[in-house]
Design an enzyme around this catalytic site. Structure first.
Site, short mmCIF file in Angstrom:
data_model
loop_
_atom_site.label_atom_id
_atom_site.label_comp_id
_atom_site.label_asym_id
_atom_site.label_seq_id
_atom_site.Cartn_x
_atom_site.Cartn_y
_atom_site.Cartn_z
N CYS A 1 0.93 -1.28 0.05
CA CYS A 1 0.01 -0.07 -0.02
C CYS A 1 0.93 1.25 0.03
CB CYS A 1 -0.93 -0.13 1.16
SG CYS A 1 -2.47 1.08 0.98
N HIS B 1 -4.17 -4.61 -0.39
CA HIS B 1 -3.81 -5.30 0.82
C HIS B 1 -3.69 -6.83 0.91
CE1 HIS B 1 -3.48 -1.55 3.37
NE2 HIS B 1 -4.09 -1.26 2.41
N GLU C 1 -2.89 -8.86 3.09
CA GLU C 1 -3.38 -9.44 4.35
C GLU C 1 -4.87 -9.50 4.51
OE1 GLU C 1 -1.94 -6.57 3.82
OE2 GLU C 1 -2.68 -5.00 5.00
#
Lengths: 200, 257
Positions: A78, A179, A181
């Site tokens: 990011c 992202h 994650e």
């Protein structure tokens, strides 16, 4: 056991990145220590915040040169990816300058809201081990208001009003605007690819 | 193209997921992590955890369950309720939340929006708005809606607040239309359309989902970015995989696995 350094630059998504790595059975060391970062096998630079905030923090920690000089695989996530470029329009911030290009603000338009928030498709632009086992048009989770240009380093792009870089790579320097994650199975795959690839 | 988001909202009270009708009579719906995992597996695009006990009781959100959720799920989630300063927000984000949503504290002290945007970037900052139509025909906000006895009406027009919140740094607006909330007759398309016109940031509709067609209507007719619902998902009235199949068949872009 791979030594993975997660750079603690004050970004707020550090917890979720660490948990994502734990789900892959990888223990990351959260650190802002230059020595620990230099000695890691892999380095991840996360960062939910603003480009200026993270750059200021990296400067305070005296990590700018350390990050620029890394030879092992580095993944910016990011804002962490945006910082790899020369400059960000966000608060007119000079960045690490490891990759060429300037990060610009996404523009609102009819039907185009900023920040770009949600699941959007990845458009592969070339084959790369970082995107091994990715299908055409897979969804990833984005949340950002600034974006990096599509340059020769762009591995996959995404379109929100304009086309921008979603995944970049030059040698051992890599970045994901989305992202991983929080991008379900596709995100886990990108992290696994990053962890398992042969250093260039 | 950016997919429209389906967002189950889990109201949290004392560490459990609850749901009431028109903000009253809360019923226990189950364990937070269990429900979060179920929705993730079914294809929810995002989750909102709204700690309804936090604001009325002047408590801050309990970070324990935020960490538990973050460790287990790999889709984004937002935490709302009881966040009234940068430090609390930082703690919640560090515990693993992707976004924080503020409602009553933002109306009490609008500068909070700017402080959070400055500290974490606008993309982390969601402003939730509870809106009701008053007898004079104007939509106005309500605060402290988690507890009917403490609910307040601070004489602020919803449309003015939507504009002001964005000016201060809101990265997303969740509009909860209280007149339609919990009664399952569909989202308040009229109000959402008007707010959409004023909203350059993502807009999430909340309140009123009762059947799959309501989602199609709110995406098509109010052009919202996400649609939030609670009881229809918790109670099993609507299953997300079927909802997404229907939306896809009708030409609404939604995420597939």
């Amino acid at each position: 056991m791979i030594r993975l350094a997660l750079v603690d630059a004050g970004g707020a998504n550090i917890g979720s990145v660490r948990y994502a790595l734990e789900r892959l059975n990888v223990e990351a060391t959260l650190t802002s220590d230059a020595e620990a970062i230099r000695n890691a096998d892999r380095v991840i630079l996360p960062g939910v915040s603003t480009a200026a905030t993270v750059m200021r923090r990296l400067r305070e920690l005296d990590l700018i040169e350390t990050l620029r000089a890394l030879r092992q695989p580095l993944l910016g996530v990011c804002v962490g990816m945006q910082l790899l470029f020369e400059h960000s329009e966000e608060d007119d911030t000079p960045c690490l300058g490891i990759l060429g290009g300037r990060v610009r603000r996404l523009q609102t338009a009819p039907g185009i809201r900023v920040p770009h928030m949600g699941w959007n498709r990845l458009q592969p632009r070339r084959d790369d081990p970082l995107l091994a086992d990715f299908a055409e048009g897979e969804f990833a989770y984005f949340v950002h208001g600034y974006a990096a240009p599509v340059t020769a380093e762009c591995v996959a792009s995404t379109t929100h009003g304009v086309e921008f870089a979603a995944v970049v790579r030059r040698g051992n320097v890599m970045g994901a605007q989305f992202h991983p994650e929080r991008s379900a199975a596709a995100g886990a795959r990108l992290l696994r690819n990053f962890l398992s690839m042969e250093p260039a | 193209m950016l997919a429209r988001r389906i967002i189950p909202c889990l109201d949290v009270r004392d560490g459990r997921v609850v749901k009431g009708v028109r903000f009253r009579d809360h019923v226990d719906m189950g364990d937070i992590v269990e429900l979060a995992l179920r929705y993730r597996d079914e294809g929810a695009d995002e989750l909102v955890f709204y700690d309804i006990s936090a604001t009325p009781q002047q408590r801050s959100v309990d970070r324990g369950w935020v960490e538990r959720v973050s460790a287990r799920i790999d889709i984004p989630f937002c935490v709302a309720g009881g966040i009234r300063d940068v430090e609390t927000a930082r703690a919640v984000l560090h515990a693993g939340a992707d976004k924080i949503s503020i409602n009553s504290p933002a109306l009490e002290r609008p500068a909070l929006i700017s402080e959070l945007a400055e500290a974490f970037g606008v993309q982390c900052v969601v402003v939730g708005i509870d809106s009701i139509r008053e007898p004079d025909g104007e939509w106005r906000v309500r605060t402290h809606t988690g507890d009917p006895d403490r609910m307040r009406a601070p004489s602020v027009r919803t449309l003015d607040w939507v504009v002001e919140a964005q000016r201060l740094g809101a990265g997303e607006i969740v509009l909860n239309c209280m007149d339609s909330d919990g009664v399952r007759r569909g989202y308040d398309l009229g109000q959402l359309r008007v707010v959409r016109e004023l909203c350059t940031v993502p807009l999430v509709a909340s309140g009123g989902a009762g059947e799959p067609a309501h989602f199609e209507a709110v995406f098509r007719e109010a052009d919202v970015d996400g649609a939030l619902a609670a009881s229809v998902f918790h109670g099993g009235t609507i299953r997300i995989p079927e909802l997404k199949r229907l939306l896809r068949a009708r030409g609404v872009e939604v995420r597939s696995d």
